[in-house]
Design a protein around this motif. Structure first.
Motif, PDB file in Angstrom:
ATOM      1  N   THR A  39     -21.976  -3.283 -49.377  1.00 14.36           N
ATOM      2  CA  THR A  39     -21.162  -3.422 -48.255  1.00 14.36           C
ATOM      3  C   THR A  39     -21.013  -2.172 -47.496  1.00 14.36           C
ATOM      4  O   THR A  39     -21.076  -2.223 -46.220  1.00 14.36           O
ATOM      5  CB  THR A  39     -19.987  -4.114 -48.869  1.00 14.36           C
ATOM      6  N   ARG A  40     -20.818  -1.288 -48.141  1.00 13.55           N
ATOM      7  CA  ARG A  40     -20.591  -0.012 -47.540  1.00 13.55           C
ATOM      8  C   ARG A  40     -21.524   0.658 -46.654  1.00 13.55           C
ATOM      9  O   ARG A  40     -21.355   1.001 -45.349  1.00 13.55           O
ATOM     10  CB  ARG A  40     -20.259   0.997 -48.596  1.00 13.55           C
ATOM     11  N   ASN A  41     -22.877   0.277 -46.967  1.00 13.61           N
ATOM     12  CA  ASN A  41     -24.243   0.583 -46.324  1.00 13.61           C
ATOM     13  C   ASN A  41     -24.046  -0.322 -45.043  1.00 13.61           C
ATOM     14  O   ASN A  41     -24.503   0.078 -44.000  1.00 13.61           O
ATOM     15  CB  ASN A  41     -25.341   0.667 -47.094  1.00 13.61           C
ATOM     16  N   ARG A  97     -21.941   1.184 -42.650  1.00 11.88           N
ATOM     17  CA  ARG A  97     -22.059   2.018 -41.920  1.00 11.88           C
ATOM     18  C   ARG A  97     -23.403   2.138 -40.949  1.00 11.88           C
ATOM     19  O   ARG A  97     -23.223   2.718 -39.727  1.00 11.88           O
ATOM     20  CB  ARG A  97     -22.752   3.199 -43.162  1.00 11.88           C
ATOM     21  N   ALA A  98     -24.163   1.111 -41.041  1.00  8.69           N
ATOM     22  CA  ALA A  98     -25.391   0.859 -40.452  1.00  8.69           C
ATOM     23  C   ALA A  98     -24.918   0.078 -39.326  1.00  8.69           C
ATOM     24  O   ALA A  98     -25.842   0.186 -38.195  1.00  8.69           O
ATOM     25  CB  ALA A  98     -26.441   0.117 -41.136  1.00  8.69           C
ATOM     26  N   ARG A  99     -24.222  -0.984 -39.512  1.00  6.74           N
ATOM     27  CA  ARG A  99     -24.156  -1.805 -38.423  1.00  6.74           C
ATOM     28  C   ARG A  99     -22.903  -2.027 -37.505  1.00  6.74           C
ATOM     29  O   ARG A  99     -22.737  -1.917 -36.424  1.00  6.74           O
ATOM     30  CB  ARG A  99     -24.224  -3.429 -38.954  1.00  6.74           C
ATOM     31  N   ILE A 100     -21.640  -1.229 -38.299  1.00  9.62           N
ATOM     32  CA  ILE A 100     -20.204  -1.794 -37.673  1.00  9.62           C
ATOM     33  C   ILE A 100     -19.858   0.031 -37.025  1.00  9.62           C
ATOM     34  O   ILE A 100     -19.297  -0.075 -35.929  1.00  9.62           O
ATOM     35  CB  ILE A 100     -19.296  -2.065 -38.953  1.00  9.62           C
ATOM     36  N   LEU A 101     -20.074   0.910 -37.775  1.00  9.33           N
ATOM     37  CA  LEU A 101     -19.659   2.239 -37.355  1.00  9.33           C
ATOM     38  C   LEU A 101     -20.207   2.512 -35.874  1.00  9.33           C
ATOM     39  O   LEU A 101     -19.704   3.067 -35.059  1.00  9.33           O
ATOM     40  CB  LEU A 101     -19.941   3.225 -38.082  1.00  9.33           C
ATOM     41  N   PRO A 102     -21.520   2.039 -35.790  1.00  8.76           N
ATOM     42  CA  PRO A 102     -22.137   2.386 -34.541  1.00  8.76           C
ATOM     43  C   PRO A 102     -21.402   1.751 -33.273  1.00  8.76           C
ATOM     44  O   PRO A 102     -21.171   2.140 -32.228  1.00  8.76           O
ATOM     45  CB  PRO A 102     -23.512   2.077 -34.342  1.00  8.76           C
ATOM     46  N   GLN A 160     -13.727   7.049 -45.186  1.00  8.66           N
ATOM     47  CA  GLN A 160     -12.427   6.771 -45.096  1.00  8.66           C
ATOM     48  C   GLN A 160     -12.504   5.496 -44.249  1.00  8.66           C
ATOM     49  O   GLN A 160     -11.704   4.555 -44.581  1.00  8.66           O
ATOM     50  CB  GLN A 160     -11.598   7.852 -44.406  1.00  8.66           C
ATOM     51  N   VAL A 161     -13.162   5.459 -43.237  1.00  6.48           N
ATOM     52  CA  VAL A 161     -13.019   4.497 -42.257  1.00  6.48           C
ATOM     53  C   VAL A 161     -13.607   3.104 -43.179  1.00  6.48           C
ATOM     54  O   VAL A 161     -13.397   1.988 -43.040  1.00  6.48           O
ATOM     55  CB  VAL A 161     -13.764   4.619 -40.923  1.00  6.48           C
ATOM     56  N   GLU A 162     -14.854   3.274 -43.963  1.00  5.84           N
ATOM     57  CA  GLU A 162     -15.585   2.475 -44.529  1.00  5.84           C
ATOM     58  C   GLU A 162     -14.535   1.805 -45.549  1.00  5.84           C
ATOM     59  O   GLU A 162     -14.601   0.697 -46.027  1.00  5.84           O
ATOM     60  CB  GLU A 162     -16.690   2.885 -45.127  1.00  5.84           C
TER      61      GLU A 162
END
Length: 318
Positions: A190-192, A195-200, A124-126
């Motif tokens: 983009t979604r990956n 997930r890898a860079r922004i969510l942390p 949802q956030v992505e």
């Protein structure tokens, strides 16, 4: 505070029996296992084999073994999604997946009218961040609904309040394996990258971001519902296809709203912001009977015929 899987399913009330879309990854594996335990004998599973990567056969094998162990009926469908010009392969695959899921459920289990999907809070956030990056309006900012109707079925996302990590930890406690999608580490998507860079970073800076972002998406969805009601009322007044003079009696903002609504509902067409602005400018200039109008809109064009606006698909002419 994030939900547990048991809490998520306690708030989920599908019509019985129902189907689970099973990819074989961690999220859908957890959803199927929890649903099969909560509603024994009432769950079906559908696996869509895209054939887009070498691991596709591993996903299918995992789904067959899991469903056999859980005594859950399984249907497998194979699709080859080809994307149209200007359409991303991901969008084409998603549309083909939904169409194939609906076809499988309606054909193989005519008593089933509900389908559960395993998207979670991180998804949802992505989705919200991608919408923001594209300058989306309220429909995009509303992100993924928890429940909607399409293709003759009721679709549900009972895990939208759960982080991906919580689903994986739940599976580990059950001793249940899953297949890891190798494309999840491909940061050309983009979604990956999000997930890898922004969510942390968000987790470190704004620990409650999943809950607050989800709440914002829900507010956007509620506001969009009101706008859809206004657009439907205005469309009833201006007619189908819309009368130019009636449109001109509305404010520019409501013209934009009703035209988007008409194109979406009657032609499955979505104008870009630039196309819509040009259309509104031309609409304002339609003050004489002889004024002509011809503007590209979506995969077609808008024209003036007599005193109405009409939309023609260029795809139908090719």
């Amino acid at each position: 505070m994030a939900q547990t899987l048991e809490q998520a399913l306690a708030d989920f009330s599908p019509g019985l029996p129902f189907a689970v879309a099973l990819s074989g990854g961690a999220d859908s594996t957890a959803l199927l296992l929890a649903c099969a335990r909560r509603w024994p004998g009432q769950v079906r599973a559908v696996h869509i084999h895209h054939g887009l990567q070498a691991a596709a056969d591993d996903f299918e094998r995992h789904c067959r073994v899991l469903c056999l162990a859980l005594q859950v009926p399984l249907v497998v469908r194979r699709v080859q999604a080809r994307h149209a010009p200007g359409q991303s392969p991901e969008d084409a695959a998603r549309q083909a997946r939904y169409a194939s899921l609906a076809e499988a459920v309606l054909n193989d289990w005519p008593e089933v009218r509900d389908v559960a999907l395993a998207q979670h809070a991180d998804d949802q956030v992505e989705t919200l961040l991608i919408a923001l990056s594209r300058g989306a309006g309220l429909p995009g900012l509303a992100s993924m609904p928890a429940h909607w109707q399409r293709l003759g079925l009721h679709w549900h996302r009972p895990c939208l309040a759960m982080p991906s990590l919580a689903l994986r930890q739940w599976l580990q406690r059950q001793g249940q394996s899953w297949i890891e999608d190798p494309s999840n580490t491909n940061e050309s998507f983009t979604r990956n990258r999000i997930r890898a860079r922004i969510l942390p970073v968000l987790a470190e800076t704004l620990p409650a971001f999943r809950e607050t972002f989800s709440r914002s998406a829900a507010h956007a969805a509620q506001a969009q519902e009101v706008l859809d009601e206004v657009a439907a009322q205005d469309l009833a007044l201006v007619g189908v296809p819309p009368r130019i003079q009636a449109l001109q009696q509305l404010s520019r903002a409501r013209q934009s709203l009703v035209l988007r609504h008409w194109l979406r509902q009657h032609h499955a067409a979505t104008p870009s912001t630039a196309q819509l602005h040009e259309l509104l400018d031309q609409l304002a200039a339609c003050t004489t009977r002889g004024h002509r109008l011809h503007i590209k809109v979506g995969q077609g064009f808008m024209a003036r015929e007599a005193q109405r606006l009409v939309w023609h698909s260029t795809a139908a002419q090719s």
